[in-house]
Design a protein around this motif. Structure first.
Motif, PDB file in Angstrom:
ATOM      1  N   LYS A  50      23.958  62.821  42.540  1.00 42.39           N
ATOM      2  CA  LYS A  50      24.850  62.010  42.122  1.00 42.39           C
ATOM      3  C   LYS A  50      24.852  60.473  42.580  1.00 42.39           C
ATOM      4  O   LYS A  50      25.040  59.518  41.963  1.00 42.39           O
ATOM      5  N   LEU A  53      21.851  58.950  41.200  1.00 47.32           N
ATOM      6  CA  LEU A  53      22.434  58.486  39.631  1.00 47.32           C
ATOM      7  C   LEU A  53      22.882  57.073  39.586  1.00 47.32           C
ATOM      8  O   LEU A  53      23.221  56.181  38.840  1.00 47.32           O
ATOM      9  N   LYS A  57      22.431  53.427  38.259  1.00 45.99           N
ATOM     10  CA  LYS A  57      23.341  53.311  36.974  1.00 45.99           C
ATOM     11  C   LYS A  57      22.460  53.990  35.901  1.00 45.99           C
ATOM     12  O   LYS A  57      22.460  53.362  34.760  1.00 45.99           O
ATOM     13  N   ALA A  58      22.255  55.114  35.867  1.00 49.66           N
ATOM     14  CA  ALA A  58      21.674  56.100  35.115  1.00 49.66           C
ATOM     15  C   ALA A  58      22.848  56.709  34.249  1.00 49.66           C
ATOM     16  O   ALA A  58      23.897  56.824  34.425  1.00 49.66           O
ATOM     17  N   ARG A  59      22.425  56.840  32.788  1.00 53.16           N
ATOM     18  CA  ARG A  59      23.298  57.469  31.801  1.00 53.16           C
ATOM     19  C   ARG A  59      22.687  58.653  31.275  1.00 53.16           C
ATOM     20  O   ARG A  59      21.701  58.774  30.815  1.00 53.16           O
ATOM     21  N   GLU A  60      23.532  59.695  31.050  1.00 50.87           N
ATOM     22  CA  GLU A  60      23.236  61.049  30.637  1.00 50.87           C
ATOM     23  C   GLU A  60      22.785  60.838  29.083  1.00 50.87           C
ATOM     24  O   GLU A  60      23.595  60.087  28.471  1.00 50.87           O
ATOM     25  N   LYS A  86      18.991  68.534  33.173  1.00 49.21           N
ATOM     26  CA  LYS A  86      19.925  67.334  32.686  1.00 49.21           C
ATOM     27  C   LYS A  86      18.791  66.043  32.297  1.00 49.21           C
ATOM     28  O   LYS A  86      18.033  65.819  33.370  1.00 49.21           O
ATOM     29  N   TYR A  88      18.630  62.008  32.174  1.00 50.70           N
ATOM     30  CA  TYR A  88      19.339  60.546  32.388  1.00 50.70           C
ATOM     31  C   TYR A  88      18.142  59.526  32.152  1.00 50.70           C
ATOM     32  O   TYR A  88      17.205  59.694  32.454  1.00 50.70           O
ATOM     33  N   PHE A  90      17.830  55.074  32.820  1.00 53.87           N
ATOM     34  CA  PHE A  90      17.962  53.996  33.587  1.00 53.87           C
ATOM     35  C   PHE A  90      17.420  52.814  33.144  1.00 53.87           C
ATOM     36  O   PHE A  90      16.300  52.786  32.477  1.00 53.87           O
ATOM     37  N   THR A 107      17.508  67.588  37.681  1.00 54.78           N
ATOM     38  CA  THR A 107      17.886  66.472  36.701  1.00 54.78           C
ATOM     39  C   THR A 107      16.680  65.662  36.604  1.00 54.78           C
ATOM     40  O   THR A 107      16.067  65.299  37.793  1.00 54.78           O
ATOM     41  N   VAL A 109      15.141  61.703  35.561  1.00 50.79           N
ATOM     42  CA  VAL A 109      15.846  60.595  35.313  1.00 50.79           C
ATOM     43  C   VAL A 109      14.483  59.729  34.876  1.00 50.79           C
ATOM     44  O   VAL A 109      13.449  59.388  35.814  1.00 50.79           O
TER      45      VAL A 109
END
Length: 260
Positions: A50, A53, A57-60, A86, A88, A90, A107, A109
């Motif tokens: 977290k 993330l 400044k990552a967004r799901e 999940k 994400y 960025f 996750t 990213v």
């Protein structure tokens, strides 16, 4: 091996600030500090993903946002009997990708720049590589080391601004930040070396186009120090650029028998 790495990383996170507080605090205050800090570090250690993330400044995103990507992920999860990660996105400056693992979940990213430039075939090849990479069980350690880097950098900035009352736009802020980062090198560089030295061989013609777009000279720890010497204006942006150094795409070695 995972338990040994856990103990090593936790001692580094716990030991460095405690050694500093031992110098400035008396014995009674130090005791309460150690108790509180040990609890906070255990909780923070479990949620390092977290922290990464937030720093990026990552967004799901959901499957209706990136249908091609999610379809490829679902196909690979079905083939490998692996839980769907999940996803994400960025806004990175480079073609970057991260696989984070914590609390028995993983996750993915990806930089928006990579998503926008990759064709459906290249995305499919990228997903196959990600699942192949996830098999080597290095995501957990990589996530913790990235989080540790963030803790040290954010801690340095917080200390200078909150404790020393130094404005981050001033020259003295960059001078002191540079000095502290140099002092932290023995704790940061060995761990960085452990996760950046491992290369993963991969054979896929479509993947070559993705790798060829990756910046060959990433924003290393030494460049981070130099950037502070040259007056950093946006510490959050600098930290995000530094984290792209840990993209798993920087550890790919394409084999010669299939990829030139």
């Amino acid at each position: 091996m995972k338990i040994f790495r856990f103990i090593l990383l936790y001692l580094i996170i716990f030991g460095v600030p405690c050694a500093a507080m031992y110098v400035v605090l008396d014995s009674e205050v130090l005791y309460y500090f150690l108790v509180l800090y040990s609890v906070l570090t255990l909780v923070g250690f479990a949620y390092m993903d977290k922290l990464v993330l937030m720093a990026l400044k990552a967004r799901e995103v959901i499957d209706t946002d990136e249908q091609n990507l999610f379809q490829s992920l679902k196909n690979e999860s079905y083939k490998s009997f692996t839980k769907l990660p999940k996803i994400y996105l960025f806004s990175g400056d480079n073609i970057s990708c991260f696989v984070l693992e914590s609390r028995s979940e993983w996750t993915l990213v990806i930089s928006r720049k990579l998503i926008s430039q990759a064709s459906p075939e290249q995305l499919n090849s990228l997903v196959k590589f990600i699942y192949e990479y996830n098999k080597n069980n290095s995501s957990w350690f990589r996530t913790k080391v990235m989080g540790l880097n963030i803790c040290y950098l954010k801690g340095t900035y917080w200390f200078l601004q909150t404790v020393c009352f130094v404005k981050k736009t001033s020259k003295i802020f960059n001078v002191l930040a540079t000095f502290i980062l140099i002092m932290l090198r023995p704790f940061i560089l060995p761990l960085n070396y452990l996760i950046l030295r491992n290369e993963l061989e991969y054979k896929d013609e479509n993947f070559r186009a993705v790798i060829n777009q990756v910046e060959q000279r990433p924003f290393s720890f030494y460049e981070l120090i130099v950037s502070h010497m040259e007056q950093v204006q946006d510490t959050d942006k600098t930290l995000a650029n530094y984290l792209e150094n840990f993209s798993i795409l920087n550890n790919v070695r394409l084999t010669n028998n299939e990829v030139a």
